[in-house]
Write an enzyme that holds these catalytic residues in place. Structure first.
Site, PDB file in Angstrom:
ATOM      1  N   THR A  11       0.813  -1.222   0.000  1.00 50.84           N
ATOM      2  CA  THR A  11       0.000   0.000   0.000  1.00 50.84           C
ATOM      3  C   THR A  11       0.843   1.267   0.000  1.00 50.84           C
ATOM      4  OG1 THR A  11      -0.104  -0.030   2.403  1.00 50.84           O
ATOM      5  CG2 THR A  11      -1.935  -1.079   1.223  1.00 50.84           C
ATOM      6  N   TYR A 153      13.344  -2.189  17.456  1.00 51.28           N
ATOM      7  CA  TYR A 153      13.290  -2.220  15.983  1.00 51.28           C
ATOM      8  C   TYR A 153      14.541  -2.922  15.454  1.00 51.28           C
ATOM      9  CZ  TYR A 153      13.118  -0.867  11.084  1.00 51.28           C
ATOM     10  OH  TYR A 153      13.100  -0.905   9.704  1.00 51.28           O
ATOM     11  N   LYS A 157      14.864  -6.434  13.245  1.00 51.74           N
ATOM     12  CA  LYS A 157      15.512  -6.552  11.932  1.00 51.74           C
ATOM     13  C   LYS A 157      16.742  -7.468  11.993  1.00 51.74           C
ATOM     14  CE  LYS A 157      12.701  -4.225   9.296  1.00 51.74           C
ATOM     15  NZ  LYS A 157      11.989  -4.874   8.166  1.00 51.74           N
TER      16      LYS A 157
HETATM   17  P1  NDP Z   1       5.954   2.364   4.581  1.00 51.88           P
HETATM   18  O1  NDP Z   1       5.423   2.778   5.920  1.00 51.88           O
HETATM   19  O2  NDP Z   1       5.827   3.314   3.464  1.00 51.88           O
HETATM   20  O3  NDP Z   1       5.301   0.961   4.174  1.00 51.88           O
HETATM   21  C1  NDP Z   1       5.106  -0.058   5.098  1.00 51.88           C
HETATM   22  C2  NDP Z   1       4.165  -1.092   4.513  1.00 51.88           C
HETATM   23  O4  NDP Z   1       4.011  -2.155   5.475  1.00 51.88           O
HETATM   24  C3  NDP Z   1       2.785  -0.526   4.238  1.00 51.88           C
HETATM   25  O5  NDP Z   1       2.347  -0.983   2.985  1.00 51.88           O
HETATM   26  C4  NDP Z   1       1.925  -1.115   5.348  1.00 51.88           C
HETATM   27  O6  NDP Z   1       0.614  -1.368   4.864  1.00 51.88           O
HETATM   28  C5  NDP Z   1       2.639  -2.448   5.618  1.00 51.88           C
HETATM   29  N1  NDP Z   1       2.320  -2.940   6.956  1.00 51.88           N
HETATM   30  C6  NDP Z   1       2.695  -2.402   8.149  1.00 51.88           C
HETATM   31  N2  NDP Z   1       2.146  -3.092   9.159  1.00 51.88           N
HETATM   32  C7  NDP Z   1       1.407  -4.091   8.591  1.00 51.88           C
HETATM   33  C8  NDP Z   1       0.584  -5.122   9.105  1.00 51.88           C
HETATM   34  N3  NDP Z   1       0.428  -5.286  10.432  1.00 51.88           N
HETATM   35  N4  NDP Z   1      -0.047  -5.952   8.245  1.00 51.88           N
HETATM   36  C9  NDP Z   1       0.119  -5.790   6.916  1.00 51.88           C
HETATM   37  N5  NDP Z   1       0.879  -4.845   6.353  1.00 51.88           N
HETATM   38  C10 NDP Z   1       1.502  -3.997   7.190  1.00 51.88           C
HETATM   39  O7  NDP Z   1       7.492   1.997   4.839  1.00 51.88           O
HETATM   40  P2  NDP Z   1       8.631   1.397   3.885  1.00 51.88           P
HETATM   41  O8  NDP Z   1       8.148   1.176   2.518  1.00 51.88           O
HETATM   42  O9  NDP Z   1       9.826   2.226   4.097  1.00 51.88           O
HETATM   43  O10 NDP Z   1       8.880   0.008   4.637  1.00 51.88           O
HETATM   44  C11 NDP Z   1       8.892  -1.239   4.001  1.00 51.88           C
HETATM   45  C12 NDP Z   1       9.892  -2.147   4.696  1.00 51.88           C
HETATM   46  O11 NDP Z   1      11.203  -1.605   4.565  1.00 51.88           O
HETATM   47  C13 NDP Z   1       9.668  -2.317   6.192  1.00 51.88           C
HETATM   48  O12 NDP Z   1       9.907  -3.671   6.523  1.00 51.88           O
HETATM   49  C14 NDP Z   1      10.733  -1.426   6.812  1.00 51.88           C
HETATM   50  O13 NDP Z   1      11.093  -1.849   8.100  1.00 51.88           O
HETATM   51  C15 NDP Z   1      11.847  -1.594   5.818  1.00 51.88           C
HETATM   52  N6  NDP Z   1      12.886  -0.563   5.803  1.00 51.88           N
HETATM   53  C16 NDP Z   1      12.540   0.750   5.603  1.00 51.88           C
HETATM   54  C17 NDP Z   1      13.541   1.710   5.587  1.00 51.88           C
HETATM   55  C18 NDP Z   1      13.230   3.171   5.447  1.00 51.88           C
HETATM   56  O14 NDP Z   1      14.121   3.981   5.767  1.00 51.88           O
HETATM   57  N7  NDP Z   1      12.075   3.562   4.973  1.00 51.88           N
HETATM   58  C19 NDP Z   1      14.956   1.335   5.716  1.00 51.88           C
HETATM   59  C20 NDP Z   1      15.175  -0.064   5.932  1.00 51.88           C
HETATM   60  C21 NDP Z   1      14.173  -0.968   5.944  1.00 51.88           C
HETATM   61  P3  NDP Z   1      -0.755  -1.052   5.664  1.00 51.88           P
HETATM   62  O15 NDP Z   1      -0.468   0.060   6.629  1.00 51.88           O
HETATM   63  O16 NDP Z   1      -1.738  -0.717   4.593  1.00 51.88           O
HETATM   64  O17 NDP Z   1      -1.054  -2.353   6.345  1.00 51.88           O
HETATM   65  C1  8X3 Z   2      14.881   1.862   8.624  1.00 50.41           C
HETATM   66  C2  8X3 Z   2      16.154   2.603   8.653  1.00 50.41           C
HETATM   67  O1  8X3 Z   2      17.934   3.663  10.158  1.00 50.41           O
HETATM   68  O2  8X3 Z   2      15.611   4.027  10.755  1.00 50.41           O
HETATM   69  O3  8X3 Z   2      15.048   0.495   8.817  1.00 50.41           O
HETATM   70  O4  8X3 Z   2      16.624   1.909  11.117  1.00 50.41           O
HETATM   71  S1  8X3 Z   2      16.586   3.059  10.250  1.00 50.41           S
END
Ligand code: NDP
Ligand code: 8X3
Length: 252
Positions: A11, A153, A157
């Site tokens: 999403t 967190y 991870k």
């Molecule tokens: P967003 O918040 O933009 O997206 C997160 C997604 O996870 C949404 O689509 C949300 O959908 C879904 N989600 C969260 N909780 C649930 C749940 N309980 N059930 C189903 N779906 C869920 O963040 P990102 O795109 O940045 O994050 C994606 C991944 O990347 C995560 O695992 C994050 O930890 C990881 N990540 C992100 C980084 C960053 O700096 N942004 C860096 C490193 C890793 P909905 O709310 O509709 O359920």
């Molecule tokens: C998301 C990046 O640096 O906030 O995983 O952990 S950080």
């Protein structure tokens, strides 16, 4: 027959970018997340633009019952999944261990670890039956390093990093590839979620340097998935050029 990718957390952010890229590459898609309206909108858009088939599956990864009902309930043709992108995840809060919220801890552990396990259990069984598959686990630089107040967190991870290795061992006899992608700072809804809707605080995270965007990670995932059959990339750490490690960002 078109290949199929199942993307959790489609999403927003990285998951949504993967949906666009895999649709462009003519994959049929199973898109999942909790916000059904966004899933429907995205499905319509991608179907119109790329003429691919899309199944929308709305569930909370924290509930094994919801995950099982929705995934088991998909018609058989969707269970020929080629690629699973375990992307759904989040951070909640940024507090020292003595001040952390139990709710935040539960949410992160239940989503990032248990949710990833629930989806993987079901889809790995499909892949074993199909005799092929590639699981992409989205970890983080927080799965390689620990930073102040990142405690739970980072632990969640690090668990993804360990599960990525464990899955590769267990699925090796079945010819299933397993890869983790560990991004540094990516500008998505991530920080807004971490700071519970505080947009100003979230914006500051990305100020004074050029962060990654979701497409950077989607392209990395595509590179990994498009390697020849005999090549598996075990894991990749992908950082903004201005970010040397979890805590060192060069800001202008
Ligand atoms: P967003 O918040 O933009 O997206 C997160 C997604 O996870 C949404 O689509 C949300 O959908 C879904 N989600 C969260 N909780 C649930 C749940 N309980 N059930 C189903 N779906 C869920 O963040 P990102 O795109 O940045 O994050 C994606 C991944 O990347 C995560 O695992 C994050 O930890 C990881 N990540 C992100 C980084 C960053 O700096 N942004 C860096 C490193 C890793 P909905 O709310 O509709 O359920
Ligand atoms: C998301 C990046 O640096 O906030 O995983 O952990 S950080």
């Amino acid at each position: 027959m078109a290949k199929i990718a199942l993307i959790t957390g489609a999403t927003s952010g990285i998951g949504e970018a993967c949906a666009h890229l895999f649709a462009r590459e003519k994959y049929d898609l199973i898109l999942t997340g909790r916000r059904g309206d966004r899933l429907e909108k995205l499905a319509k858009k991608l179907n119109a633009k790329y003429n691919v088939e899309i199944a929308v599956s709305q569930f909370d990864v924290r509930s094994m019952a919801e995950v099982a009902d929705n995934l088991d309930g998909l018609p058989a043709k969707w269970k020929k999944v080629n690629v699973l992108i375990n992307n759904a995840g989040l951070s909640q809060g940024l507090d020292p261990i003595d001040k952390g919220s139990l709710d935040d801890w539960d949410t992160m552990i239940d989503t990032n670890i248990k949710g990833l396990l629930y989806v993987s259990k079901i889809v790995s069984n499909w892949m074993i039956k199909n005799g092929q598959g590639h699981i992409i686990n989205i970890g983080s630089i927080a799965g390689k390093e620990v930073y102040p107040n990142g405690n739970v967190y980072c632990a969640s991870k690090h668990a993804v990093d360990a599960l990525n290795k464990g899955m590769r061992l267990d699925l090796l006899p079945h010819g299933i590839k397993v890869t983790a992608i560990h991004p540094g700072a990516v500008e998505t809804e991530f920080s807004e979620v971490r700071f519970k809707g505080d947009k100003e605080r979230a914006k500051k995270v990305y100020e004074g340097f050029e962060p990654l965007v979701a497409d950077d990670i989607a392209e990395t995932i595509w590179f990994v998935v498009s390697r020849p059959k005999h090549v598996n990339i075990n894991d990749m750490v992908v950082m903004p050029t201005a970010q040397a490690n979890a805590v060192t960002i060069f800001r202008s």
